[in-house]
Design an enzyme around this catalytic site. Structure first.
Site, PDB file in Angstrom:
ATOM      1  N   SER A 416      45.335  37.208  39.590  1.00  0.00           N
ATOM      2  CA  SER A 416      45.142  37.404  38.154  1.00  0.00           C
ATOM      3  C   SER A 416      45.918  36.388  37.328  1.00  0.00           C
ATOM      4  O   SER A 416      45.710  36.298  36.125  1.00  0.00           O
ATOM      5  CB  SER A 416      45.580  38.815  37.753  1.00  0.00           C
ATOM      6  N   HIS A 437      38.423  36.308  39.936  1.00  0.00           N
ATOM      7  CA  HIS A 437      39.312  37.405  39.545  1.00  0.00           C
ATOM      8  C   HIS A 437      38.492  38.600  39.081  1.00  0.00           C
ATOM      9  O   HIS A 437      37.909  38.588  37.990  1.00  0.00           O
ATOM     10  CB  HIS A 437      40.256  36.927  38.439  1.00  0.00           C
ATOM     11  N   GLU A 449      36.471  36.547  36.258  1.00  0.00           N
ATOM     12  CA  GLU A 449      36.873  35.198  35.876  1.00  0.00           C
ATOM     13  C   GLU A 449      36.677  34.278  37.072  1.00  0.00           C
ATOM     14  O   GLU A 449      37.207  34.545  38.157  1.00  0.00           O
ATOM     15  CB  GLU A 449      38.335  35.175  35.439  1.00  0.00           C
ATOM     16  N   ASN A 487      44.095  37.603  30.496  1.00  0.00           N
ATOM     17  CA  ASN A 487      45.525  37.885  30.342  1.00  0.00           C
ATOM     18  C   ASN A 487      46.180  36.993  29.290  1.00  0.00           C
ATOM     19  O   ASN A 487      47.151  37.395  28.644  1.00  0.00           O
ATOM     20  CB  ASN A 487      46.248  37.715  31.685  1.00  0.00           C
TER      21      ASN A 487
END
Length: 531
Positions: A416, A437, A449, A487
């Site tokens: 991540s 991801h 992702e 993130n």
């Protein structure tokens, strides 16, 4: 019985009359894989209803589709988006209501023979029929998803469905906005029967013998029913509007209820949140399809997942449910057993929620092989590493994997946040390394992702994107930079909320403001959830 040659031809709808004097209207939009309701299609349906009303010899009417996987996908969303901005939505919705009312008021019995996706207005037209028969094909799914787009079912969905299946069930269908499988639809009363696709029209003819259906209206909802609890307020006001109509429809006339539908959808169409939800829908569809690849990509049949923890077992379960055989590998039998137990739980939950049959779940489970032993991966086209988020551990795994993998094997990491390029540096084929991801829980989160390392080849990128779409995920390409995309956006958002809280603002006020804006939950609650 086959339909006789059409006695009239329209560009969107074909009309045929059998020697049994049953008329069939077959939706078949030219040069398109889907049928939709735009103004032209509504006008043509209206013209066909003129014919049906004036032919006293007809004994019944069947609505059907010629498409392989779409019955009718609903109203043209591009038209709705334009009309929501121009103020023309009222006339379009009112026209649809008038035409569907004509269908509902026909003196002959009417049956919708549903094969393929029947969503929104595509299901509402079936509600204007006396009966609904669905094919048992996996492509057949139906429901009223308008509230997920900031709208409500306004072609009679909020009015006719409660009269058909009761207020409580109608609220569940409309407020959740889900599409249901044929069996799920049958259990709710959304359809009357299920038939094999090749028997659909014959079964529809048989249903004509029941004559016109009489809907007296169901009883009001049970006081305190969870299905009829007011939806929590969010930036999307559509569930609230739908709830008000569903809760009131049985105590007023159908005409009054339809007027409420019209006023509600016109009001919602003006809202920025609705227009953004529709735009987001188009963006998601664009990413699902992607851009055409210059080279054909091989379908992935065999894959391996390294690491049987929460993410690894979740990925293995999802792949197996999508027809991919999976080797699930970890260092200890205990971890494998725990991962397989997680997979079993996910499959059991999917069966319980009606998302798949027990037979499909059984087939999915059988595609997973758990192992603690290193093995040849030369025939595996895709390997996904989901080990602990520690760079030294991942590097060791990648060194081993690239020695075991075949010349065409893509080795992907589910990290991540860690740099993918650093992992590629320790392999003998860095051009085959990429990040993919997944988000937790894998079975419910569509986004993945796809992280492009500096060494990743164009071929690896295209094959990974094709694989993500093959397994029903929504891939977004991101750079190999700290936090990637999600993130990188998420953490500043959470930190800002935490700083507001530390400055003395109440947690409920922070969370409520973001929920009102449209987030599924507030940032402070999210911090509590993810830890």
């Amino acid at each position: 019985m086959k339909v006789m040659p059409a006695v009239a031809t329209a560009s969107m709808i074909r009309r045929g009359i059998g020697d049994d004097h049953i008329c069939t209207l077959i939706f078949d939009r030219p040069e398109s894989g889907a049928n939709i309701f735009d103004a032209a299609t509504l006008d043509e349906l209206n013209e066909h209803l003129d014919f049906v009303e004036n032919d006293a010899s007809l004994r019944g009417l069947i609505i059907a589709s010629a498409k392989k996987s779409i019955f009718i996908a609903g109203a043209d969303l591009k038209t709705l988006l334009q009309q929501s901005q121009s103020g023309e939505m009222r006339e379009f919705i009112a026209k649809g209501q008038r035409i569907f009312n004509r269908l509902a008021d026909l003196k002959i019995p009417t049956v919708a023979a549903i094969h393929g996706a029947s969503a929104g207005g595509g299901y509402e037209v079936t509600l204007a029929c006396d009966y609904r028969i669905a094919s048992d094909d996996p492509a057949t799914r139906m429901g009223l998803p308008e509230t997920t787009l900031g709208l409500i079912p306004a072609w009679g969905g909020c009015t006719r469905l409660p009269r058909l299946i009761g207020v409580e069930k109608a609220a569940e269908v409309i407020l959740k906005g889900k599409l249901y499988s044929p069996k799920g639809a049958l259990s709710l009363g959304l359809v009357d029967e299920i038939a094999p696709r090749d028997q659909l029209l014959d079964r529809a003819r048989e249903k004509m013998r029941a004559g016109k259906r009489k809907l007296e209206g169901r009883a009001p909802a049970t006081p305190g029913s969870p299905e009829l609890a007011p939806p929590r307020q969010t930036g999307n006001r559509a569930p609230e509007h739908a709830y008000q109509i569903i809760n009131k429809t049985l105590s007023i006339s159908p005409d009054e209820s339809l007027r409420m539908e019209l006023e509600a959808i016109v009001d919602l169409g003006k809202k920025e949140s609705t227009q953004n939800l529709i735009r987001n829908f188009f963006l998601a569809e664009k990413y699902k399809k992607g851009t055409p690849s210059r080279t054909a990509t091989e379908r992935v049949i065999h894959a391996a997942v390294i690491g049987a923890g929460v993410m690894g077992s979740g990925i293995a379960q999802w792949l197996s449910s999508r027809g991919v055989t999976v080797i699930l590998r970890d260092i200890a039998r205990e971890q494998i057993d725990r991962g397989l137990a997680n997979i079993e739980k996910t499959y059991a939950d999917a069966v319980k929620r009606g998302l798949m049959t027990e037979e499909k779940a059984k087939q999915g489970r059988a595609r997973i092989c758990g192992s603690t032993a290193p093995m040849e991966l030369r025939d595996v086209l895709f390997v996904i590493e989901a080990a602990s988020e520690k760079m030294n551990i991942k590097k060791e795994v990648f060194r081993e994997l690239t020695m075991e993998a075949g010349p065409k094997t893509i080795v992907a990491t589910n990290t991540s946040a860690l740099p993918v390029s650093e992992l590629a540096d320790v392999t003998v084929s860095p051009e085959h390394v990429i990040g993919i991801h997944f988000f937790n829980p894998v079975s419910r989160m569509k986004l993945v992702e796809v992280v492009i390392a500096k060494q990743t080849s164009d071929e690896t990128r295209e094959r990974t994107l094709a694989f993500a779409r093959q397994i029903g995920k929504l891939p977004v390409v991101v750079r190999d930079s700290p936090g990637f995309l999600v993130n990188r956006v998420l953490f500043p958002y959470l930190l800002d909320a935490a700083e507001l809280f530390e400055s003395g603002l109440e947690a409920d006020k922070i969370d409520s403001a973001l929920v009102q804006w449209g987030m599924p939950m507030g940032p402070l609650r999210l911090i509590d959830e993810i830890g």
